[in-house]
Design an enzyme around this catalytic site. Structure first.
Site, PDB file in Angstrom:
ATOM      1  N   ASP A 206      -1.956  28.231 -23.091  1.00 26.53           N
ATOM      2  CA  ASP A 206      -0.717  28.013 -22.332  1.00 26.53           C
ATOM      3  C   ASP A 206      -1.010  28.135 -20.830  1.00 26.53           C
ATOM      4  O   ASP A 206      -2.103  28.516 -20.437  1.00 26.53           O
ATOM      5  CB  ASP A 206       0.330  29.073 -22.723  1.00 26.53           C
ATOM      6  CG  ASP A 206      -0.230  30.485 -22.551  1.00 26.53           C
ATOM      7  OD1 ASP A 206      -0.802  31.019 -23.518  1.00 26.53           O
ATOM      8  OD2 ASP A 206      -0.137  31.039 -21.442  1.00 26.53           O
ATOM      9  N   ASP A 208       0.598  30.262 -18.831  1.00 25.11           N
ATOM     10  CA  ASP A 208       1.223  31.531 -18.439  1.00 25.11           C
ATOM     11  C   ASP A 208       2.608  31.229 -17.845  1.00 25.11           C
ATOM     12  O   ASP A 208       3.361  30.489 -18.470  1.00 25.11           O
ATOM     13  CB  ASP A 208       0.302  32.315 -17.485  1.00 25.11           C
ATOM     14  CG  ASP A 208       0.675  33.786 -17.438  1.00 25.11           C
ATOM     15  OD1 ASP A 208       0.981  34.342 -18.514  1.00 25.11           O
ATOM     16  OD2 ASP A 208       0.669  34.381 -16.348  1.00 25.11           O
TER      17      ASP A 208
HETATM   18  N1  LIG Z   1      -0.167  33.866 -20.991  1.00 26.15           N
HETATM   19  C1  LIG Z   1      -0.704  34.868 -21.653  1.00 26.15           C
HETATM   20  N2  LIG Z   1      -0.636  36.130 -21.170  1.00 26.15           N
HETATM   21  C2  LIG Z   1      -1.210  37.154 -21.836  1.00 26.15           C
HETATM   22  N3  LIG Z   1      -1.846  37.014 -23.008  1.00 26.15           N
HETATM   23  C3  LIG Z   1      -1.933  35.790 -23.516  1.00 26.15           C
HETATM   24  N4  LIG Z   1      -2.507  35.338 -24.643  1.00 26.15           N
HETATM   25  C4  LIG Z   1      -2.325  34.024 -24.698  1.00 26.15           C
HETATM   26  N5  LIG Z   1      -1.623  33.578 -23.638  1.00 26.15           N
HETATM   27  C5  LIG Z   1      -1.372  34.673 -22.879  1.00 26.15           C
END
Ligand SMILES: Nc1ncnc2[nH]cnc12
Ligand SMILES: CSC[C@H]1O[C@H](OP(=O)(O)O)[C@H](O)[C@@H]1O
Length: 284
Positions: A206, A208
């Site tokens: 992703d 974040d």
């Molecule tokens: N954006 C994110 N922040 C923290 N841990 C994660 N694991 C996968 N995506 C994450």
């Protein structure tokens, strides 16, 4: 044990092992996250431990990392491949890409991060927190497994369990970090204290919460790429198992040499005994 895999989110077992044994171990730090499965993969002796436990029962803050690393050390483990899902701060590290980090930023606040203390002070070098040979191996195996792989990058380790606010995400991005997750520390630091070679496959799931045009990260967003990332990771593990060299030539096997600054005469026999597995050769 030639190779160990610590599985993260989405990886709770390893397929294709023969001679399988399941070990329920206890340690001075309590039980590990779950039973450790050992077996043989393509002629290579392997161990596997899922850090969140099978069924994903243990949140990042509560992972018994000292017990996990102690248990693996007690099995004679010399090399760990850790699998970690991460959010990305860079457009070019898209969901579905892999990154083999070479740096860490510690933003955790509630974790015990050393085997030492209690009358014994040790300062390991941690400027380069990952084993260079494990990194090289992972980059080459990831490429050959068909992954889009980024060689190097900084992984921010946050406490969690909630994901970052938009402001925190923008702050971490402004520091030049590449990815964020919740589990690389203290795992990497304790592996270094235990003189185990350690490298991470960071699987981007992703963007974040910094991206103006994207919804801030949710578990649903992560799940969309998780399966494909884990299939890739399993292919990389298989390749890595066949490409291990026998002797370790990096600095990891002597990471503790010179690190213990406490006068050995002042360390109690009980404490020495407690530290025997981790530091016995330096505390006669
Ligand atoms: N954006 C994110 N922040 C923290 N841990 C994660 N694991 C996968 N995506 C994450
Ligand atoms: C369920 S998504 C958040 C979760 O995923 C990552 O876990 P791991 O590093 O073990 O793959 C992240 O650190 C969070 O624990």
């Amino acid at each position: 044990m030639e190779l160990t895999v610590i599985g993260g989110t989405g990886l709770y077992d390893i397929e294709g092992l023969t001679d399988v044994r399941e070990l329920e171990l206890d340690t001075p730090y309590g039980q590990p996250s779950d039973s450790i499965v050992t077996g043989t993969l393509d002629g290579v002796r392997m161990a596997f431990l899922p850090r969140h436990g099978r069924g994903h029962r243990i949140q990042p803050t509560d992972i018994p990392v000292r017990a996990n690393i102690w248990a693996l050390k007690s099995l004679g483990v010399e090399r760990i491949i850790a699998i970690n899902s991460v959010g990305s701060f860079k457009k070019e590290v898209a969901p579905g890409h892999l990154l083999i980090p070479d740096q860490l930023i510690d933003r955790t606040s509630r974790r015990v991060n050393t085997f030492f203390g209690d009358g014994v002070v040790a300062h390991i070098a941690f400027g380069d927190p990952f084993c260079p040979d494990m990194r090289k191996l992972l980059v080459s195996c990831a490429g050959d497994a068909g992954a889009t792989v980024h060689d190097g990058g900084t992984y921010v380790v946050m406490e969690g369990p909630a994901f970052s606010t938009r402001a925190e995400s923008r702050l971490h991005k402004s520091w030049g970090a590449d990815v964020i997750g919740m589990t690389a520390l203290p795992e990497a630091r304790l592996a270094r204290e235990a003189e185990i070679c350690y490298g991470i496959i960071a699987c981007s799931t992703d963007y974040d919460s910094w991206h103006e045009e994207e919804t801030p990260v949710t578990v649903d967003i992560i799940m969309a790429t998780l399966k494909a990332n884990m299939e890739l990771s399993k292919r990389i593990i298989k390749l890595a198992a066949t490409r291990l060299t026998t002797a370790r030539t990096c600095g990891c096997p002597s990471a503790l040499a010179g690190a213990i600054v406490t006068d050995p005469k002042l360390i109690s026999p009980d404490r020495k005994e407690h530290l025997r597995l981790i530091a016995g050769k330096y505390l006669p």
